[in-house]
Design a protein around this motif. Structure first.
Motif, PDB file in Angstrom:
ATOM      1  N   UNK A  18       0.837  -1.201   0.000  1.00  0.00           N
ATOM      2  CA  UNK A  18       0.000   0.000   0.000  1.00  0.00           C
ATOM      3  C   UNK A  18       0.875   1.255   0.000  1.00  0.00           C
ATOM      4  N   UNK A  19       1.959   1.221   0.766  1.00  0.00           N
ATOM      5  CA  UNK A  19       2.874   2.371   0.781  1.00  0.00           C
ATOM      6  C   UNK A  19       3.396   2.641  -0.632  1.00  0.00           C
ATOM      7  N   UNK A  72       6.839   6.861   1.410  1.00  0.00           N
ATOM      8  CA  UNK A  72       6.478   6.075   2.574  1.00  0.00           C
ATOM      9  C   UNK A  72       7.000   4.647   2.448  1.00  0.00           C
ATOM     10  N   UNK A  73       7.169   4.005   3.601  1.00  0.00           N
ATOM     11  CA  UNK A  73       7.398   2.559   3.629  1.00  0.00           C
ATOM     12  C   UNK A  73       6.260   1.964   4.454  1.00  0.00           C
ATOM     13  N   UNK A  79      -6.601   2.780   6.629  1.00  0.00           N
ATOM     14  CA  UNK A  79      -5.293   2.915   7.275  1.00  0.00           C
ATOM     15  C   UNK A  79      -5.059   4.335   7.763  1.00  0.00           C
ATOM     16  N   UNK A  80      -4.041   4.459   8.597  1.00  0.00           N
ATOM     17  CA  UNK A  80      -3.519   5.768   8.982  1.00  0.00           C
ATOM     18  C   UNK A  80      -2.102   5.843   8.443  1.00  0.00           C
ATOM     19  N   UNK A  81      -1.752   6.982   7.823  1.00  0.00           N
ATOM     20  CA  UNK A  81      -0.356   7.234   7.458  1.00  0.00           C
ATOM     21  C   UNK A  81       0.245   8.172   8.506  1.00  0.00           C
ATOM     22  N   UNK A  82       1.377   7.755   9.068  1.00  0.00           N
ATOM     23  CA  UNK A  82       2.154   8.631   9.945  1.00  0.00           C
ATOM     24  C   UNK A  82       3.459   8.907   9.197  1.00  0.00           C
TER      25      UNK A  82
END
Lengths: 394, 394
Positions: free
Chosen positions: A83-84, A95-96, A256-259
């Motif tokens: 997804x990243x 992102x990873x 999802x959440x992206x941080x």
């Protein structure tokens, strides 16, 4: 005996649900075809065939114990990587899998972020019109939700009002673009102004003000409009995503959440998200649909239907004299009601079996939400009722 | 900046996870076959074929928009009816769909009940040994968890200690039978004594003390032992169920709460459950697996494997000199460690690549948990290591 607030929240059905249930009842009386139900944001376009194909493939080829077993709390590592990569391809981000935390849908994404952030006395800010559950979720953590009144001419941000609400207790600001209920997409100009102000105030207050980007409608954007990816504008952004609308599977609860790695004190931020998920009892996001989401990442249902629906409704309603900011995304139209009291207006509409939701629910009185994630053919048949409704006010 | 407690909870991996990750690392060094990992309660027996068949049938025959769409917050009405009927057939109860609230698994069932009940100053009581996340979930609502020390000779309830902990602030008591980690099933005698005491104290304090029955292992019971269905003994019981273990699909997060009609102020109780689910952001339980659970209700994976594993382990370990209460259910054995410090004992076991979880994590020092939801063949190969471990103490 029971927590009073929970009894209250569980007893009071949302206005939207009330209208939807009324529609179901009325349908049994006059026939489903004679009800024009625009109340619910439940996608009518089916999931793409690849979703079904992928489910069948996984179930018939993978080891069942592994496939349906627990994943790690933050989500399967391969899923998060895939997804990243998909986000990176689309948005040029870096992102990873370690920037992702898989959730049980957008509501869970939001609740996890609120819980990760909320401390005694904190305030969160939302911009009207806004999704009413924000208030329920934020208050559930003990924090307070402040609401910036709408700029009803554009449904961009009312910066004058926003500036007066920002204060040292502001922990985070919630942005929802494409917007439910207005369908408006925040322009890059709006985002630049917003993030500049947040940077300035973070500096002034001596602590970051976080941006929480609630974006289940990200892919549903028309006419080539750009939907800015907020981590590219502001480091302290949590991205809350869901596959509910893009892949038409809101019941499956997957998001999802992206941080982002650029977030101040990233390690603590990601840990706080994990801790919040744990406290809220999420354990892990549904395992099968984690894999389905990863395999289908970047695909969408046939969004062109929504665009067609928007065009018909927007063109016809404005022709009839309704005033409406032209939506560039999501699947909502948010015209002004033809009298100041949107509830009274919706009652008149209801007498024509036209089911709309008053804007009061979205902290924006004088407007109504029309969810056009319905069959185009129903929209066409509903136009006579919209015309009759307009005539009542001429 | 972030909620301190959330950062802490998200940073500190549970002991069980630590051991599991160690096992994975060690497996890459000495080979998976040389590691005897008894750390995780992840069922190794696959879901029954009907689960796969039902998924494929639903996906290939049902309308995708409806199948993957939102259900009502409490769960699909047909699903709830079917499950209620299945419970009634098995336990002679008289539930309808209106007594059920579908959840995102057992953790969600518990969190929803805790949140529905918890008010300022409330206390919940659990009996050691207990599943450590109870504390996280209860404290997440602001309430306090009191723990009754274990009766290590039987792992039934230590009533003397329990009586001294009950007080007017006690809101609810959590029961988990078949038990994680002891594998013990509470006898009908225990349940009768427990419920009589709760009725007496409810009367004395002038408010109900609720019973929360956490029973994901209900079907995994051996030797024809009876697992009492608690609503039949005590009206104010919330049943928290999950299909994770019975259908071997813990990653899919599907379960329910039963609110029996006999509960005092039933309507408010059910509303509080709905309100709690709303505040926690659950929206609805995963839609596809709601249907799968309903279709497969009453079925289980091949539980006979667990019985076989228990027999081998219990017989061999007691023969080697380990002291252990014979478990009648779940898939855990909880013998005494061969030295008072279970952590030190587990370290010695680890040196033999035998991965056990110290009982301290379950508020029961001096014991270790052996999760035997693993291949029988691995158990057989592990026996030499258990023997070596015992020799270290001879």
């Amino acid at each position: 005996m029971f927590a009073e607030k929970m009894v209250e929240l569980g007893s009071r059905r949302s206005t939207i649900r009330e209208i939807f249930e009324f529609g179901n009842k009325r349908a049994t009386e006059v026939g489903r075809d004679n009800i024009f139900d625009f109340s619910l944001g439940n996608p009518n376009v089916p999931a793409p065939q690849t979703v079904s194909d992928e489910i069948v493939r996984l179930v018939t080829t993978e080891d069942a114990a592994a496939l349906h077993g627990y994943t790690s709390a933050q989500g399967d590592a391969v899923v998060r990587s895939q997804i990243a990569e998909s986000i990176n391809r689309t948005h040029g981000t870096h992102f990873t899998g370690d920037n992702l935390y898989m959730t049980v849908g957008a509501a869970a994404s939001l609740c996890v972020c609120f819980k990760a952030l909320a401390e005694e006395g904190d305030e969160f800010i939302a911009f009207a019109p806004y999704f009413p559950e924000y208030k329920v979720f934020v208050e559930g953590t003990g924090a307070k939700l402040q609401v910036v009144p709408a700029d009803i001419d554009s449904f961009q941000i009312n910066f004058d009002a926003f500036e007066t609400l920002l204060n040292p207790k502001t922990k985070a600001v919630i942005v929802n673009s494409p917007n439910n209920p207005s369908g408006v997409v925040y322009s890059e100009e709006t985002i630049l102004k917003l993030t500049a102000l947040l940077k300035e105030r973070s500096e002034e207050y001596g602590h970051p003000i976080y941006l929480i980007s609630d974006e289940p409608y990200r892919e549903i954007a028309f006419d080539g409009v750009k939907v800015p990816y907020l981590t590219e504008y502001y480091d302290n952004t949590f991205v809350c995503y869901s596959y509910s609308k893009s892949l038409s599977m809101p019941g499956e609860r997957i998001g999802y959440v992206v941080v982002p790695g650029e977030m101040e004190d990233f390690k603590a931020a990601y840990a706080a998200v994990c801790g919040a998920g744990r406290v809220l009892g999420y354990v892990c996001a549904p395992a099968l649909f984690q894999r389905v989401a990863a395999s289908c990442a970047g695909q969408t249902s046939d969004i062109s239907v929504y665009r067609k629906n928007r065009d018909i409704l927007y063109n016809e309603l404005t022709r009839m004299g309704y005033t409406c900011v032209k939506p560039e995304g999501a699947f909502y139209l948010f015209p002004r009601s033809l009298e100041p009291d949107a509830n009274a207006f919706c009652e008149k509409a209801k007498s024509l079996d036209l089911l709309l939701v008053p804007g009061d629910d979205f902290a924006c009185p004088g407007h109504v939400r029309i969810a056009y994630c319905v069959k185009t053919e129903m929209i066409e048949r509903s136009l006579a009722a919209f015309e009759k409704l307009a005539q009542m006010y001429r």
